[in-house]
Design a protein around this motif. Structure first.
Motif, PDB file in Angstrom:
ATOM      1  N   LYS A 100      -8.895 -25.395  15.843  1.00  0.00           N
ATOM      2  CA  LYS A 100      -9.622 -25.717  16.723  1.00  0.00           C
ATOM      3  C   LYS A 100      -9.537 -27.218  17.838  1.00  0.00           C
ATOM      4  O   LYS A 100      -8.773 -27.956  17.927  1.00  0.00           O
ATOM      5  N   VAL A 101      -9.825 -26.027  19.683  1.00  0.00           N
ATOM      6  CA  VAL A 101      -9.137 -27.019  20.311  1.00  0.00           C
ATOM      7  C   VAL A 101     -10.430 -26.908  21.175  1.00  0.00           C
ATOM      8  O   VAL A 101     -11.339 -26.089  21.091  1.00  0.00           O
ATOM      9  N   THR A 102     -10.647 -28.179  21.935  1.00  0.00           N
ATOM     10  CA  THR A 102     -12.189 -28.274  22.887  1.00  0.00           C
ATOM     11  C   THR A 102     -11.087 -28.916  24.520  1.00  0.00           C
ATOM     12  O   THR A 102     -10.127 -29.511  24.524  1.00  0.00           O
ATOM     13  N   ILE A 103     -11.375 -27.876  25.204  1.00  0.00           N
ATOM     14  CA  ILE A 103     -10.171 -27.701  26.473  1.00  0.00           C
ATOM     15  C   ILE A 103     -11.455 -29.175  27.920  1.00  0.00           C
ATOM     16  O   ILE A 103     -12.418 -27.869  27.976  1.00  0.00           O
ATOM     17  N   ARG A 115      -5.224 -19.821  30.081  1.00  0.00           N
ATOM     18  CA  ARG A 115      -5.724 -18.900  29.019  1.00  0.00           C
ATOM     19  C   ARG A 115      -4.220 -17.664  28.754  1.00  0.00           C
ATOM     20  O   ARG A 115      -3.355 -17.916  27.896  1.00  0.00           O
ATOM     21  N   LEU A 118      -2.141 -20.681  27.419  1.00  0.00           N
ATOM     22  CA  LEU A 118      -2.635 -20.401  25.728  1.00  0.00           C
ATOM     23  C   LEU A 118      -2.137 -19.842  25.133  1.00  0.00           C
ATOM     24  O   LEU A 118      -1.743 -20.239  23.762  1.00  0.00           O
ATOM     25  N   TYR A 122       0.015 -21.517  21.421  1.00  0.00           N
ATOM     26  CA  TYR A 122      -0.592 -20.739  20.192  1.00  0.00           C
ATOM     27  C   TYR A 122       0.064 -20.648  19.664  1.00  0.00           C
ATOM     28  O   TYR A 122      -0.076 -19.969  18.046  1.00  0.00           O
ATOM     29  N   SER A 129     -12.131 -22.353  20.029  1.00  0.00           N
ATOM     30  CA  SER A 129     -12.078 -22.667  21.163  1.00  0.00           C
ATOM     31  C   SER A 129     -12.588 -23.071  22.034  1.00  0.00           C
ATOM     32  O   SER A 129     -13.668 -22.237  22.109  1.00  0.00           O
ATOM     33  N   SER A 130     -13.614 -23.931  22.471  1.00  0.00           N
ATOM     34  CA  SER A 130     -14.294 -24.373  23.714  1.00  0.00           C
ATOM     35  C   SER A 130     -13.285 -25.029  24.765  1.00  0.00           C
ATOM     36  O   SER A 130     -12.447 -25.198  24.947  1.00  0.00           O
ATOM     37  N   ILE A 146      -7.119 -31.459  26.611  1.00  0.00           N
ATOM     38  CA  ILE A 146      -7.751 -30.883  25.205  1.00  0.00           C
ATOM     39  C   ILE A 146      -7.458 -32.185  23.753  1.00  0.00           C
ATOM     40  O   ILE A 146      -6.176 -32.492  24.053  1.00  0.00           O
ATOM     41  N   ALA A 148      -7.358 -31.228  19.875  1.00  0.00           N
ATOM     42  CA  ALA A 148      -7.102 -30.693  18.440  1.00  0.00           C
ATOM     43  C   ALA A 148      -7.456 -31.419  17.242  1.00  0.00           C
ATOM     44  O   ALA A 148      -7.461 -32.643  17.201  1.00  0.00           O
TER      45      ALA A 148
END
Length: 152
Positions: A100-103, A115, A118, A122, A129-130, A146, A148
């Motif tokens: 999971k990532v939150t960006i 994108r 990314l 990855y 992801s958010s 970010i 993670a």
């Protein structure tokens, strides 16, 4: 006799509960907090990485203090993932374990650039992801941050 039997049952239940609680207590996952390799910030009140059981949580990582500071979203993303990879490798894992990532990004108009980068970072293992647009981050030279989470 009923009173004795009820007291005995209550005692047995109490002992069983106590042993279960003790077993759970002794099996509790240790929490490890780390800051190695993270840039020092005055008055830091957080851990860069926290490991609990088989999960590694990373605080927001930026390109602050790298050569990508103040540069494009793609360049900052590469620098951020270099830091994320280094932390993951120190835990003997890799990007395939990223779950999971939150960006946080200061300009959602740069989302396509993000994108594209990314997709390279990855390594074929896209996490949940958010993506959140924010007004600003802690420094005007940071335009992306970010968080993670890794499965270990």
């Amino acid at each position: 006799m009923n009173l004795f039997r009820n007291a005995s049952v209550a005692f047995l239940l109490f002992c069983s509960f106590s042993m279960t609680c003790a077993a759970q207590e002794s099996g509790k996952s240790k929490i490890e907090r780390r800051n190695d390799g993270a840039p020092e910030q005055s008055g830091r009140l957080f851990s860069q990485a926290v490991k609990h059981g088989n999960t590694l949580y990373l605080s927001g990582v930026t390109a602050f203090g790298t050569s990508a500071q103040g540069k494009s979203v793609a360049e900052q993303t590469r620098a951020i993932f270099a830091r994320i990879r280094a932390i993951a490798e120190s835990e003997k894992t890799d990007m395939s374990s990223l779950i999971k990532v939150t960006i946080f990004i200061t300009d959602i108009g740069k989302a396509q650039e993000l994108r594209e980068e990314l997709a390279r970072q990855y390594d074929g293992h896209p996490p949940a992801s958010s993506l959140v647009e924010v007004n600003k981050l802690f420094s005007p030279e940071a335009n992306i941050e970010i968080e993670a989470i890794f499965a270990l």
